[in-house]
Scaffold this motif. Structure first.
Motif, PDB file in Angstrom:
ATOM      1  N   GLU A  50     -11.448  -0.627   0.801  1.00 50.25           N
ATOM      2  CA  GLU A  50     -10.114  -0.192   1.232  1.00 50.25           C
ATOM      3  C   GLU A  50      -9.201   0.034   0.030  1.00 50.25           C
ATOM      4  O   GLU A  50      -8.423   0.987  -0.002  1.00 50.25           O
ATOM      5  CB  GLU A  50      -9.509  -1.251   2.168  1.00 50.25           C
ATOM      6  N   GLN A  51      -9.325  -0.874  -0.945  1.00 53.55           N
ATOM      7  CA  GLN A  51      -8.513  -0.693  -2.156  1.00 53.55           C
ATOM      8  C   GLN A  51      -8.863   0.627  -2.834  1.00 53.55           C
ATOM      9  O   GLN A  51      -7.977   1.348  -3.310  1.00 53.55           O
ATOM     10  CB  GLN A  51      -8.756  -1.848  -3.131  1.00 53.55           C
ATOM     11  N   GLN A  52     -10.166   0.943  -2.848  1.00 59.35           N
ATOM     12  CA  GLN A  52     -10.562   2.202  -3.458  1.00 59.35           C
ATOM     13  C   GLN A  52      -9.953   3.381  -2.706  1.00 59.35           C
ATOM     14  O   GLN A  52      -9.516   4.350  -3.316  1.00 59.35           O
ATOM     15  CB  GLN A  52     -12.103   2.301  -3.464  1.00 59.35           C
ATOM     16  N   ARG A  53      -9.877   3.238  -1.378  1.00 60.16           N
ATOM     17  CA  ARG A  53      -9.310   4.340  -0.594  1.00 60.16           C
ATOM     18  C   ARG A  53      -7.800   4.464  -0.836  1.00 60.16           C
ATOM     19  O   ARG A  53      -7.262   5.566  -0.815  1.00 60.16           O
ATOM     20  CB  ARG A  53      -9.625   4.142   0.891  1.00 60.16           C
ATOM     21  N   VAL A  54      -7.151   3.329  -1.066  1.00 59.05           N
ATOM     22  CA  VAL A  54      -5.732   3.407  -1.432  1.00 59.05           C
ATOM     23  C   VAL A  54      -5.578   4.176  -2.744  1.00 59.05           C
ATOM     24  O   VAL A  54      -4.706   5.042  -2.893  1.00 59.05           O
ATOM     25  CB  VAL A  54      -5.107   2.004  -1.575  1.00 59.05           C
ATOM     26  N   GLY A  55      -6.493   3.862  -3.692  1.00 54.30           N
ATOM     27  CA  GLY A  55      -6.474   4.575  -4.973  1.00 54.30           C
ATOM     28  C   GLY A  55      -6.650   6.072  -4.780  1.00 54.30           C
ATOM     29  O   GLY A  55      -5.984   6.880  -5.438  1.00 54.30           O
ATOM     30  N   ILE A  56      -7.538   6.437  -3.842  1.00 59.23           N
ATOM     31  CA  ILE A  56      -7.759   7.860  -3.583  1.00 59.23           C
ATOM     32  C   ILE A  56      -6.511   8.493  -2.967  1.00 59.23           C
ATOM     33  O   ILE A  56      -6.079   9.579  -3.358  1.00 59.23           O
ATOM     34  CB  ILE A  56      -8.983   8.054  -2.657  1.00 59.23           C
ATOM     35  N   ALA A  57      -5.910   7.757  -2.017  1.00 60.69           N
ATOM     36  CA  ALA A  57      -4.693   8.291  -1.380  1.00 60.69           C
ATOM     37  C   ALA A  57      -3.615   8.536  -2.432  1.00 60.69           C
ATOM     38  O   ALA A  57      -2.917   9.547  -2.403  1.00 60.69           O
ATOM     39  CB  ALA A  57      -4.180   7.306  -0.318  1.00 60.69           C
ATOM     40  N   ARG A  58      -3.495   7.594  -3.376  1.00 56.85           N
ATOM     41  CA  ARG A  58      -2.484   7.770  -4.423  1.00 56.85           C
ATOM     42  C   ARG A  58      -2.815   8.993  -5.288  1.00 56.85           C
ATOM     43  O   ARG A  58      -1.930   9.726  -5.711  1.00 56.85           O
ATOM     44  CB  ARG A  58      -2.416   6.523  -5.308  1.00 56.85           C
ATOM     45  N   ALA A  59      -4.114   9.205  -5.536  1.00 61.74           N
ATOM     46  CA  ALA A  59      -4.504  10.317  -6.399  1.00 61.74           C
ATOM     47  C   ALA A  59      -4.237  11.675  -5.750  1.00 61.74           C
ATOM     48  O   ALA A  59      -3.980  12.651  -6.445  1.00 61.74           O
ATOM     49  CB  ALA A  59      -5.982  10.193  -6.764  1.00 61.74           C
ATOM     50  N   VAL A  60      -4.291  11.725  -4.411  1.00 63.22           N
ATOM     51  CA  VAL A  60      -4.173  13.034  -3.762  1.00 63.22           C
ATOM     52  C   VAL A  60      -2.797  13.269  -3.140  1.00 63.22           C
ATOM     53  O   VAL A  60      -2.524  14.352  -2.644  1.00 63.22           O
ATOM     54  CB  VAL A  60      -5.241  13.209  -2.651  1.00 63.22           C
ATOM     55  N   VAL A  84       0.838  -1.193   0.000  1.00 62.50           N
ATOM     56  CA  VAL A  84       0.000   0.000   0.000  1.00 62.50           C
ATOM     57  C   VAL A  84       0.875   1.245   0.000  1.00 62.50           C
ATOM     58  O   VAL A  84       0.650   2.185  -0.768  1.00 62.50           O
ATOM     59  CB  VAL A  84      -0.935  -0.024   1.229  1.00 62.50           C
ATOM     60  N   PHE A  85       1.897   1.219   0.854  1.00 59.52           N
ATOM     61  CA  PHE A  85       2.779   2.389   0.932  1.00 59.52           C
ATOM     62  C   PHE A  85       3.393   2.687  -0.434  1.00 59.52           C
ATOM     63  O   PHE A  85       3.357   3.810  -0.925  1.00 59.52           O
ATOM     64  CB  PHE A  85       3.894   2.142   1.952  1.00 59.52           C
ATOM     65  N   ASP A  86       3.959   1.653  -1.078  1.00 54.19           N
ATOM     66  CA  ASP A  86       4.630   1.857  -2.363  1.00 54.19           C
ATOM     67  C   ASP A  86       3.657   2.331  -3.437  1.00 54.19           C
ATOM     68  O   ASP A  86       4.002   3.154  -4.280  1.00 54.19           O
ATOM     69  CB  ASP A  86       5.317   0.567  -2.819  1.00 54.19           C
ATOM     70  N   ASN A  87       2.433   1.791  -3.391  1.00 54.99           N
ATOM     71  CA  ASN A  87       1.424   2.229  -4.352  1.00 54.99           C
ATOM     72  C   ASN A  87       1.138   3.718  -4.216  1.00 54.99           C
ATOM     73  O   ASN A  87       1.078   4.433  -5.205  1.00 54.99           O
ATOM     74  CB  ASN A  87       0.136   1.429  -4.157  1.00 54.99           C
ATOM     75  N   VAL A  88       0.947   4.137  -2.970  1.00 55.02           N
ATOM     76  CA  VAL A  88       0.602   5.541  -2.755  1.00 55.02           C
ATOM     77  C   VAL A  88       1.812   6.431  -3.074  1.00 55.02           C
ATOM     78  O   VAL A  88       1.665   7.545  -3.566  1.00 55.02           O
ATOM     79  CB  VAL A  88       0.122   5.751  -1.303  1.00 55.02           C
TER      80      VAL A  88
END
Lengths: 227, 330
Positions: free
Chosen positions: A142-152, A96-100
């Motif tokens: 949760e995956q969607q929220r990871v996607g949001i974190a990466r976007a912002v 998750v960290f690396d994705n974001v």
């Protein structure tokens, strides 16, 4: 902030996805884009992120005509647009960290700054304790929220979301929408494509409706009955 | 760098988006280092296809490198033979002792001649008697039929096939010489053979290098296809093509490195096998020849070449392939 002027898009083979679309989303505004599948929502978002080019008409972001952006400049435009997708588009083999952290690594941030920002972004979406997890270990929401974190994570001025709540139940969908609202409150323009009319109705934001490639309405959700 | 929001870097106070020049340089190197290591990591995580590729590359590189070692050794052997070139001058029969010694002096003074050795007709006869076993038959002859022979060893710089030939013609002009003989035909044939092997080797090397480039290219193409999704995501979050390309280029470099190491090990093992049998052979020939492997310098050249080829193979496909992948929504 995002401006369409008489934009039409015809795909190869003659399918006309968009016809003479004109609208504007102001800086700091939050708006919905709705319509049946095949109405042209995805095409419209693709034009903003330059995955497609309009056949005629102009797309402008912050006053800059996107037709002036050449192929090599596209990545730099995308860095200013946080994008969120229905199927998350996360890297399965990375935590998750690396994705974001991905957008920050691409931009060459220092490790210290990267850590700080990733933690802040994960904190905002409530996943700070899961930063070492891999995407498969998380639920859909949760995956969607990871996607949001990466976007912002690199604080872009524009957030685009394509069916961000597509696979989620109403409760989770609303949670996701609340997160978008939070970002909107600090000045980010948010543009969300969704066919979840019930969700839109509960939130009082402007709604753009597409039908067979044409823009039907560009009204605020307060003016009921037109959707 | 923001294209559409020029004032964003300054306006978003605490964000510090803009990097200073030094920071940019530093992040450039850190990013390269990171991708260099991560490409090694991705080989490590999914080693099977990489191992197969590296093995194929290693074999492809071992072949030309082995041939190179063979030619190198053959050339050193040939050099030994070269210096063994000697000219035999068969002298006129009617020379008296005086004339003979003057002639020998004369030849000795020639600037191309290293040393001379006279085999007088009496010595030659004695030797012939001893070696041939015709001793009694020879006693029947009333005079010695053998001529005086002067063996001339040219200086090393005049002992190559063509220079020795020139010297022979020069010496043959002299009045005292009946005829001269230089057994260089075999030397010339060997020279021709070696140069043919050299030519064949170079074309073989070129072919094998091309195959290395193609193999790496194909492997990288497959691995790009396998990571299509990841590349799409990278493009969506604003990665430039060169950022996406870099890990693949480094992978090519790693392939080249490991293949070069493999080729080097194979040659060393091959030489180890050969060394003992060659030792026996050289003992039989009373030669002091010893098998030379790759020197440290040559080993680094081998590694450098293989890494360059790996990089090149990757470079050829990576640009085109990554350009073709465009992200999709949904």
């Amino acid at each position: 902030m995002i401006q369409f002027e008489q934009v039409s898009k015809t795909y190869r083979g003659g399918h006309q996805a968009l016809q003479k679309i004109s609208f504007e989303i102001k800086a700091g505004e939050m708006a919905f884009l709705t319509g049946h599948s095949g109405a042209g929502k995805s095409t419209l978002l693709k034009l903003i992120s330059i995955m497609e080019r309009p056949s005629t008409g102009k797309v402008l972001i912050n006053g800059h005509d996107l037709s002036q952006i050449n192929r090599r400049q596209i990545p730099y435009v995308r860095r200013d647009i946080g994008m969120i997708f229905q199927n998350h588009h996360l890297l399965k083999e990375q935590t998750v960290f690396d994705n974001v952290a991905l957008p920050l690594i691409i931009e060459g941030y220092s490790l210290k700054e990267t850590k700080k920002r990733v933690h802040a972004a994960l904190d905002k979406v409530g996943l700070l304790d899961k930063q070492r997890y891999y995407p498969v270990m998380l639920s859909g929401g949760e995956q969607q929220r990871v996607g949001i974190a990466r976007a912002v994570v690199n604080t872009p001025p524009i957030l685009l979301a394509d069916e961000p709540t597509g696979n989620l139940d109403p409760k989770l969908s609303l949670d996701i929408m609340r997160i978008f609202e939070e970002f909107n409150r600090v000045g980010t323009s948010v543009f969300i494509a969704t066919h979840d009319l019930g969700l839109i109705a509960r939130m009082k934001y402007r709604t753009l409706t597409l039908k067979q490639g044409r823009m039907l309405t560009s009204n605020l959700a307060d003016d009921e009955g037109e959707v | 760098m923001s294209l559409l929001f020029k004032n964003r870097e300054r306006s978003s106070g605490a964000n510090q988006r803009k990097l200073s020049f030094i920071q940019k340089i530093r992040s450039f190197f850190i990013s390269h280092l990171r991708q260099w290591l991560s490409s090694l990591g991705s080989i490590w995580r999914d080693p099977m296809p990489s191992i197969l590729t590296i093995a194929v590359l290693g074999v492809s590189l071992t072949l030309p490198a082995t041939l190179y070692v063979v030619v190198k050794n053959a050339e050193s052997v040939e050099q030994n033979w070269q210096s063994a070139a000697e000219i035999s001058l068969f002298l006129q029969d009617e020379l008296n002792q005086q004339q003979l010694s003057t002639f020998i002096k004369q030849v000795e003074l020639n600037h191309k001649v290293d040393k001379v050795r006279l085999i007088s007709k009496d010595d030659a006869l004695a030797e012939f008697e001893q070696e041939s076993g015709f001793g009694d038959a020879l006693n029947l002859l009333d005079s010695n039929p053998l001529p005086n022979v002067l063996v001339v060893a040219p200086l090393p710089e005049f002992s190559s096939a063509s220079a020795a030939k020139d010297l022979l013609t020069e010496l043959e002009q002299m009045r005292e010489v009946d005829f001269g003989k230089l057994d260089i035909e075999w030397l010339r044939r060997l020279n021709a053979l070696l140069s043919m092997v050299n030519t064949a080797l170079s074309s073989l090397v070129i072919l094998l290098c091309i195959s290395v480039v193609l193999i790496v290219g194909n492997t990288i193409r497959l691995s790009i296809a396998n990571r299509k999704e990841e590349i799409e995501v990278l493009k969506l979050v604003g990665a430039t093509d060169s950022f996406i390309q870099r890990p693949f280029l480094y992978t090519g470099l790693w392939y080249g490195f490991f293949a070069g190491m493999l080729a080097w090990f194979s040659i060393e093992i091959l030489l180890l096998f050969l060394a003992s049998s060659i030792e026996k052979l050289t003992e039989l020939y009373h030669s002091n020849f010893s098998l030379a492997g790759l020197s440290i310098g040559e080993m680094f050249i081998l590694l450098g070449i293989s890494m360059l080829l790996g990089w090149l193979g990757s470079f050829i496909v990576v640009r085109q392939q990554i350009k073709q992948i465009e992200p999709e929504l949904g």
